[in-house]
Design an enzyme around this catalytic site. Sequence first.
Site, PDB file in Angstrom:
ATOM      1  N   ASN A 167       0.910  -9.666   6.250  1.00  0.00           N
ATOM      2  CA  ASN A 167       1.051  -8.526   5.188  1.00  0.00           C
ATOM      3  C   ASN A 167      -0.415  -8.649   4.322  1.00  0.00           C
ATOM      4  O   ASN A 167      -0.424  -7.957   2.787  1.00  0.00           O
ATOM      5  CB  ASN A 167       2.189  -8.527   4.355  1.00  0.00           C
TER       6      ASN A 167
ATOM      7  N   CYS B  55      -1.583 -13.276  -3.967  1.00  0.00           N
ATOM      8  CA  CYS B  55      -3.170 -13.746  -3.851  1.00  0.00           C
ATOM      9  C   CYS B  55      -3.648 -13.027  -2.747  1.00  0.00           C
ATOM     10  O   CYS B  55      -3.007 -13.201  -1.652  1.00  0.00           O
ATOM     11  CB  CYS B  55      -3.181 -15.310  -3.681  1.00  0.00           C
TER      12      CYS B  55
ATOM     13  N   HIS C 258      -1.636 -10.921   2.317  1.00  0.00           N
ATOM     14  CA  HIS C 258      -1.551 -11.753   1.350  1.00  0.00           C
ATOM     15  C   HIS C 258      -1.495 -13.241   1.785  1.00  0.00           C
ATOM     16  O   HIS C 258      -0.731 -13.259   2.739  1.00  0.00           O
ATOM     17  CB  HIS C 258      -0.558 -11.401   0.375  1.00  0.00           C
TER      18      HIS C 258
END
Length: 433
Positions: A318, A355, A320
Amino acid sequence: MVATAATASLFPLSSPQPNGAKTPGKHGGIPDSVDVRGIKTKSVTSGSMQVKANAQAPAEVNGTRVKLMNGVKTDDNLTSHAPRTFINQLPDWSMLLAAITTIFLAAEKQWMMLEWKTKRPDMLADLDPFSLGRIVQDGLVFRQNFSIRSYEIGADRTASIETLMNHLQETALNHVKTAGLLGDGFGSTPEMCKKNLFWVVTKMQVVVDRYPTWGDVVQVDTWVARSGKNGMRRDWLLRDCKTGEILTRASSNWVMMNKETRKLSKIPDEVRAEIEHYFVDAPPVVKDDNKKLPKLEEANADHVRTGLTPRWSDLDVNQHVNNVKYIGWILESAPKQVVEKYELASMTLEYRRECRKDSELKSLTSVLGGGKGGIADSGHDGITDSDSDHVDCQHVLLFQGEGGGEIVKGRTEWRPKYENQIRGIDLFSGGNA
C-alpha cells in the site's frame, strides 16, 4: 586351431590328404551323413576313419532318451536347457525379501504413530507440518504454526518483539486469504478493492509473558470482532506448541482508509456483509485501560534519536511503512541500560499518521519511573527509585522538520532479564552460557 583340437579329441584323424583332394561334406570336414548331433546314419569310409552306423534306437533311461558317444552317455536336453529342479523354479528371493521389508517398515511406522498419539494427542491434533494454517473452531478462528529461526533471535537468544509482531501480521493476512476474502489488495476484501479501501491499524496492545527461543514452535490463533460502528478488532494468542503455554497476547483496532484520498472511511454495507459473519462475540484478550498518554516533546524527552528514514524494503504493497517497522524505530531511542538489563513485557501503541517513503523521522523516549535496584538506584537515565522492579517508558515517533506531527505514540513496560532462563552452550560466541 581350437576347432581342430576339439575335433581331434573325439575322432582320431589320419594323415592329411594330398593337396587338391576334396573334403567330403558341406561343413568343412564333417561328412554329410553325420547330423549336427554327431550321429552317423550309415557306414562311410573316409581315409583311415571308419564309422559304423548305429542301427539301434537311442536307449531310454527313466523316460529320457539317452545316446552313446564314444562310450559317454549324453542327454538331448543338456544341449538346450538346464534340468528343471525345485530350486530354479522358486520365485525371485530378492523381490520377496523387499516386499517383506516394506510391509515391516510400514507396520513399524503405524505403531509409532499410535504410540505418539497416545502420549501427545494434542500435538497430533495441532499438527501443521507445512505451516500453512487452517480454520478451526467452527470457522471463526485461524491457526498457524511458526518455527523460530536462527535469524529471528537477538543477542538474548530469544525471538525479538519484531519477530512476534511479524507472526501476528502474517496470521491476520492468511486468515483473510484462507476465508476466501482476499482481493487484489493487501488484506482487502473484493468489495474493498472495488472501492479503493484498505485496513489500517489505529491501536495495538501486546503483552509478552515469555519469549520463545531458537527452535521453538509457536502456535498463533487469531480472530476478529466488531469494534464500534466503523471499526474492527483483531485478537491473537501465541502459545508454545509443545506445552500449550500462552506466551503472548495481543489486541488491535482497525479502520478503513481510502487509497486515493488517504482519508479514513466508513465501512460500506457491501463490505460489512462480507465480514460480519466472521465476527466473534468475545472480549479482547488484552483489556483496554484507556489510559491517556501525556504529550511528549523533544524539550522534555530523556532520549532523542534523529535522522530515521524509511528504506524501500520497509514499505508494504500500500506504499506506506509497515506498522511493525515503527516498533523498531521507537526502541531506537530507548535507554541503553534499559535495553541491556530489561526485556519488553508489554506495550501500547497508538498510530496517528502514516509514514511514506520520503519521510524523515525522529524518535523520543522518556523514562516514567520504576526499576527496583540496579539502574533505578544509579539515578541515571531519568529513572527514579521505586519499589517496583519494572521500568515504564513513554515514546513518540515524529516527523522531523516543520510541523513535526505525531506518527506513533506509545508506552512500554520492561521487566528484568533473568539469565538463568536459558542455559547451555553459547553457539554463537563459542563460550559457556
